[in-house]
Enzyme design. Structure first.
Site, PDB file in Angstrom:
ATOM      1  N   ARG A  36       1.107  -1.292   0.341  1.00  0.00           N
ATOM      2  CA  ARG A  36      -0.498   0.145  -0.013  1.00  0.00           C
ATOM      3  C   ARG A  36       0.850   1.347  -0.297  1.00  0.00           C
ATOM      4  O   ARG A  36       1.518   1.467   0.810  1.00  0.00           O
ATOM      5  CB  ARG A  36      -0.667   0.444   1.075  1.00  0.00           C
ATOM      6  CG  ARG A  36      -2.114   1.078   1.239  1.00  0.00           C
ATOM      7  CD  ARG A  36      -2.317   1.429   2.375  1.00  0.00           C
ATOM      8  NE  ARG A  36      -3.327   2.403   3.343  1.00  0.00           N
ATOM      9  CZ  ARG A  36      -2.699   2.987   3.747  1.00  0.00           C
ATOM     10  NH1 ARG A  36      -2.016   2.774   4.767  1.00  0.00           N
ATOM     11  NH2 ARG A  36      -3.395   3.913   4.525  1.00  0.00           N
ATOM     12  N   ARG A  77      -8.311  19.028   8.073  1.00  0.00           N
ATOM     13  CA  ARG A  77      -6.863  19.524   8.865  1.00  0.00           C
ATOM     14  C   ARG A  77      -6.991  20.589   9.571  1.00  0.00           C
ATOM     15  O   ARG A  77      -7.383  21.612   8.655  1.00  0.00           O
ATOM     16  CB  ARG A  77      -6.411  18.779   7.895  1.00  0.00           C
ATOM     17  CG  ARG A  77      -5.377  17.566   7.396  1.00  0.00           C
ATOM     18  CD  ARG A  77      -4.167  16.887   6.961  1.00  0.00           C
ATOM     19  NE  ARG A  77      -4.682  15.486   6.507  1.00  0.00           N
ATOM     20  CZ  ARG A  77      -4.975  14.626   7.391  1.00  0.00           C
ATOM     21  NH1 ARG A  77      -3.883  14.714   8.783  1.00  0.00           N
ATOM     22  NH2 ARG A  77      -4.501  13.335   7.229  1.00  0.00           N
ATOM     23  N   LYS A 221     -12.559   2.989   1.075  1.00  0.00           N
ATOM     24  CA  LYS A 221     -12.717   2.662   2.648  1.00  0.00           C
ATOM     25  C   LYS A 221     -13.758   3.120   3.370  1.00  0.00           C
ATOM     26  O   LYS A 221     -14.336   4.430   3.201  1.00  0.00           O
ATOM     27  CB  LYS A 221     -11.529   3.673   2.638  1.00  0.00           C
ATOM     28  CG  LYS A 221     -10.171   3.026   2.475  1.00  0.00           C
ATOM     29  CD  LYS A 221      -9.685   4.214   2.432  1.00  0.00           C
ATOM     30  CE  LYS A 221      -8.914   4.294   3.598  1.00  0.00           C
ATOM     31  NZ  LYS A 221      -7.389   5.269   3.702  1.00  0.00           N
ATOM     32  N   THR A 279      -6.643  -0.823  10.300  1.00  0.00           N
ATOM     33  CA  THR A 279      -5.987  -0.093  10.979  1.00  0.00           C
ATOM     34  C   THR A 279      -5.498  -0.838  12.276  1.00  0.00           C
ATOM     35  O   THR A 279      -6.421  -1.574  13.468  1.00  0.00           O
ATOM     36  CB  THR A 279      -6.541   1.286  11.648  1.00  0.00           C
ATOM     37  OG1 THR A 279      -6.950   1.505   9.444  1.00  0.00           O
ATOM     38  CG2 THR A 279      -6.593   2.498  11.474  1.00  0.00           C
TER      39      THR A 279
END
Length: 471
Positions: A36, A77, A221, A279
């Site tokens: 990945r 962010r 995802k 994760t």
């Protein structure tokens, strides 16, 4: 004769800890199946170097390996700070957009200009992977006034989560489009869409890939509440599904996360889509040479649920023990696979005659000792059908003449891809495949081979299931 093959596939995120040729070689030799590339951190010149390097090593050691390009997605962010902010409960922090000036002691700019419109008084804002919780007290023009609920240190460019809040971000940012164009150029095998929220997000990515004439498969995802609410449509629109538990665990109540994971795995197997559990699987091994007992159990649960793949993130991109992490995955997966699985594949939907033909082959394989399934596939479809039904003990050897299919089916549970040029007569192709298996000591006299192939029926080729005994 080789021992039992591992069925659960291993995905490794590549970064500074694993970019060297010898380390990549070790990862492949220890069992990595997919590499990945995290485009939140990867720079284009580095990607141009690492992709050919990976494929060269894979060719040298005759190991199939796929490459997954993971987009950054429309992440919200915080901006840059000259100094970190030490925040305590009760402090006021103001988020600003469009360069607005704040009169508060603590303030930080945010990269998403629409935040003021999307957020409401009373909403909870989570910052830095949920470490800090804030309550929205008020909004005024380009400023959002919040009260700090939990203590923390706020640094630059920290991720913001807004549980339950609908944000009007586009599915693909300009950066994502540039990164995808690079992936298309380098012929990556999978493109993952971060923060995919609904079916139309995946359809937009598919349009981009189709326009670029890319054969890359789409990974959805699942990492926010919207995606969970629309999970059936998301699974149907994707080629592969990733349960990205980092952000998902922040967006959803923590006690719901194991239930959401199980439901998504079951739904994927029912619909017939490969599924990845990702994760925080061996998070402690970023710094420590041994995993915690809880991490071992977490990995074991994903394997028992028969997810197609389990994924390492920081453990192999920046961690101190990347090779050891792959060894732990391999060791745990092999042991749990010997103990059996959850059996969710038994509820898989069989919607057409080809799926029913494959299902009959799996029933036959499950009824015979020392059975192996041999599949011939042009596009990967028959291999996916066989894998999705999760045969009890038989490995699946998927032969294909397409390099693209060869790499993409490596992610399928229990499936071992083999490159083979197909002859005009299907029987000649079958004989060549059996000869390969014998030469590689992947089969031996007395084995039952359940062969899924087309065969000549007059002038036409028809799907068939054949039983052959290795002599």
């Amino acid at each position: 004769m080789l021992g039992p093959m591992r069925r659960t596939k291993i995905i490794c995120t590549i970064g500074p800890a694993t970019e060297k040729t010898e380390t990549l070689r070790q990862l492949l030799q220890e069992g990595a199946d997919v590499f990945r590339l995290n485009m939140s951190h990867a720079k284009h010149p580095w990607v141009r170097e690492i992709v050919p390097r990976i494929r060269q090593i894979a060719a040298e050691i005759s190991r199939p390996v796929a490459i997954l390009l993971d987009t950054q997605g429309p992440a919200i962010r915080t901006g840059d700070l000259k100094t970190e902010l030490n925040l305590k409960p009760g402090d006021i922090l103001e988020f600003t957009v469009r360069g607005a000036r704040s009169e508060e002691k603590y303030s930080v700019d945010v990269n998403y200009e629409g935040l003021v419109n999307d957020i409401s008084v009373g909403d909870i804002v989570l910052v830095d992977n949920g470490v800090m919780r804030l309550l929205v007290l008020g909004k005024k023009r380009n400023r959002i006034r919040c009260k700090v609920l939990t203590q923390g240190v706020l640094g630059s460019r920290r991720h913001i989560n807004l549980p339950g809040v609908h944000v009007n971000l586009p599915p693909l940012t300009d950066k994502d489009r540039e990164d995808i164009a690079l992936g298309v150029e380098l012929k990556v095998d999978f493109v993952a869409l971060s923060f995919a929220r609904k079916k139309s997000d995946l359809q937009e990515l598919r349009r981009v890939l189709k326009k670029a004439k890319s054969s890359a498969q789409i990974v959805a995802k699942i990492e926010d509440q919207s995606a969970v609410r629309h999970i059936t449509q998301m699974i149907e629109a994707a080629d592969v599904v990733m349960i990205a538990r980092g952000d998902l665990g922040i967006e959803c109540p923590m006690e719901e996360l194991p239930i959401i994971q199980r439901k998504i795995v079951k739904r994927c197997l029912r619909i017939g889509k490969p599924v990845i559990v990702a994760t925080h699987m061996l998070e402690s091994m970023i710094e420590n040479p041994m995993p915690t007992r809880a991490e071992i159990t977490d990995v074991a649960n994903a394997v028992f649920e028969q997810a197609d793949a389990i994924m390492l993130s920081g453990e192999t991109s920046t961690g101190r023990y990347p090779i050891e992490c792959v060894k732990v995955f391999d060791r745990v997966a092999r042991r749990i696979e010997r103990s059996g699985g959850a059996g969710y594949g038994q509820d898989a939907m069989l919607e057409d005659n080809r799926q029913k033909t494959v299902a009959s082959a799996i029933v036959l394989a499950n009824s015979l000792s020392r059975s192996k399934i041999v599949v011939f596939t042009h596009h990967g479809t028959m291999a996916r059908y066989a894998s999705n039904l999760r045969p009890a003990t038989a490995p699946i050897f998927a032969f294909t003449g397409s390099e693209t299919v060869f790499r993409q089916i490596v992610i399928l549970w229990g499936t071992h891809p083999v490159m083979l040029d197909f002859a005009e007569n299907p029987n000649d192709t079958i004989e060549a495949a059996i000869a390969y298996l014998r030469k590689q000591k992947l089969t031996e006299p007395g084995d039952h081979l359940i062969v899924l192939s087309d065969m000549l029926g007059g002038r036409d080729k028809v799907d068939s299931v054949q039983l052959r005994m290795v002599e």
